[in-house]
Enzyme design. Structure first.
Site, PDB file in Angstrom:
ATOM      1  N   GLY A   1       0.861  -1.032   0.084  1.00  0.00           N
ATOM      2  CA  GLY A   1      -0.039   0.044   0.067  1.00  0.00           C
ATOM      3  C   GLY A   1       0.781   1.066  -0.175  1.00  0.00           C
TER       4      GLY A   1
ATOM      5  N   CYS B   1       5.512   0.016   7.913  1.00  0.00           N
ATOM      6  CA  CYS B   1       5.053   1.219   6.869  1.00  0.00           C
ATOM      7  C   CYS B   1       6.197   1.576   6.115  1.00  0.00           C
ATOM      8  CB  CYS B   1       4.569   2.244   7.861  1.00  0.00           C
ATOM      9  SG  CYS B   1       4.380   3.894   6.828  1.00  0.00           S
TER      10      CYS B   1
ATOM     11  N   HIS C   1      -4.936   1.382   7.203  1.00  0.00           N
ATOM     12  CA  HIS C   1      -3.597   1.937   7.371  1.00  0.00           C
ATOM     13  C   HIS C   1      -3.412   3.189   6.469  1.00  0.00           C
ATOM     14  CE1 HIS C   1       1.185   1.278   8.038  1.00  0.00           C
ATOM     15  NE2 HIS C   1       0.846   2.032   6.956  1.00  0.00           N
TER      16      HIS C   1
ATOM     17  N   HIS D   1      -2.970   7.447   6.862  1.00  0.00           N
ATOM     18  CA  HIS D   1      -2.087   8.299   6.188  1.00  0.00           C
ATOM     19  C   HIS D   1      -2.584   9.607   5.877  1.00  0.00           C
ATOM     20  CE1 HIS D   1       1.828   6.226   6.365  1.00  0.00           C
ATOM     21  NE2 HIS D   1       1.180   5.215   5.779  1.00  0.00           N
TER      22      HIS D   1
HETATM   23 NI    NI Z   1       2.158   3.465   5.726  1.00  0.00          NI
END
Ligand code: NI
Length: 188
Positions: free
Chosen positions: A46, A97, A139, A143
């Site tokens: 992602g 991440c 997630h 952001h």
């Molecule tokens: Ni992330």
């Protein structure tokens, strides 16, 4: 198009709230293309526009890709996403991440969600997701609101990664200062 630079923890843009997109034109298509290349090159599942310094409500997800094999890729584009429903039950999952390299931690999130968004042609769609897909969507959606997974760690977990986080932040701030020529002026 060249790969984009992924901003790291400590960069102030990662804490900003992103703006809604009004449509998809050539610029947005190029951005999506460049983000996809960047995400696959980094082996991410992602990537949010915020992470490449673009404050627009757009993220990409691909939870199907296997072993870096392009034939298994299935890119999903989410523009102006909104999580309209989430299940009561939370589930733990070890998250990471691309903006916080080397740091992992268990985050509790709703197991299933329903999201409405627009696709790469700005066509609206609705999606019910569970497991990994639901996880990644939440997630990435975070952001767009300036929230990072480490904000959602239990206090004990958070203190375990505090040292790593401050190192990444320090490096990020040094890099920004160097770009501005503040801390490390060029010798001529
Ligand atoms: Ni992330």
């Amino acid at each position: 198009m060249a790969k984009l630079k992924i901003l790291h923890y400590g960069h102030p843009l990662l804490r900003e709230k992103a703006f809604e997109l009004k449509g998809v034109g050539r610029r947005e298509r190029e951005l999506i293309q460049a983000m996809a290349e960047t995400m696959y090159a980094a082996r991410g599942i992602g990537l949010a526009a915020t992470q490449v310094g673009v404050l627009e409500r757009l993220f990409l997800v691909d939870v199907d890709q296997e072993d870096d094999d392009p034939a298994t890729r299935r890119l999903q584009v989410f523009i102006n996403p909104e999580i309209v429903w989430e299940s009561e039950e939370d589930a733990p999952f070890e998250e990471g991440c691309l903006s916080i390299p080397g740091v992992n931690g268990e985050v509790f999130r709703p197991q299933r969600i329903k999201v409405v968004a627009r696709d790469e042609n700005f066509e609206p769609f609705e999606l019910e997701a569970d497991e990994l897909l639901a996880r990644v969507i939440q997630h990435e959606n975070d952001h767009l609101n300036g929230i990072l997974f480490v904000d959602r760690l239990a206090l004990l977990h958070r203190s375990k990664v505090a040292g790593q986080l401050s190192k990444i932040k320090e490096a990020t701030l040094e890099e920004i200062a160097a770009l501005k020529g503040v801390e490390y002026p060029l010798e001529v």
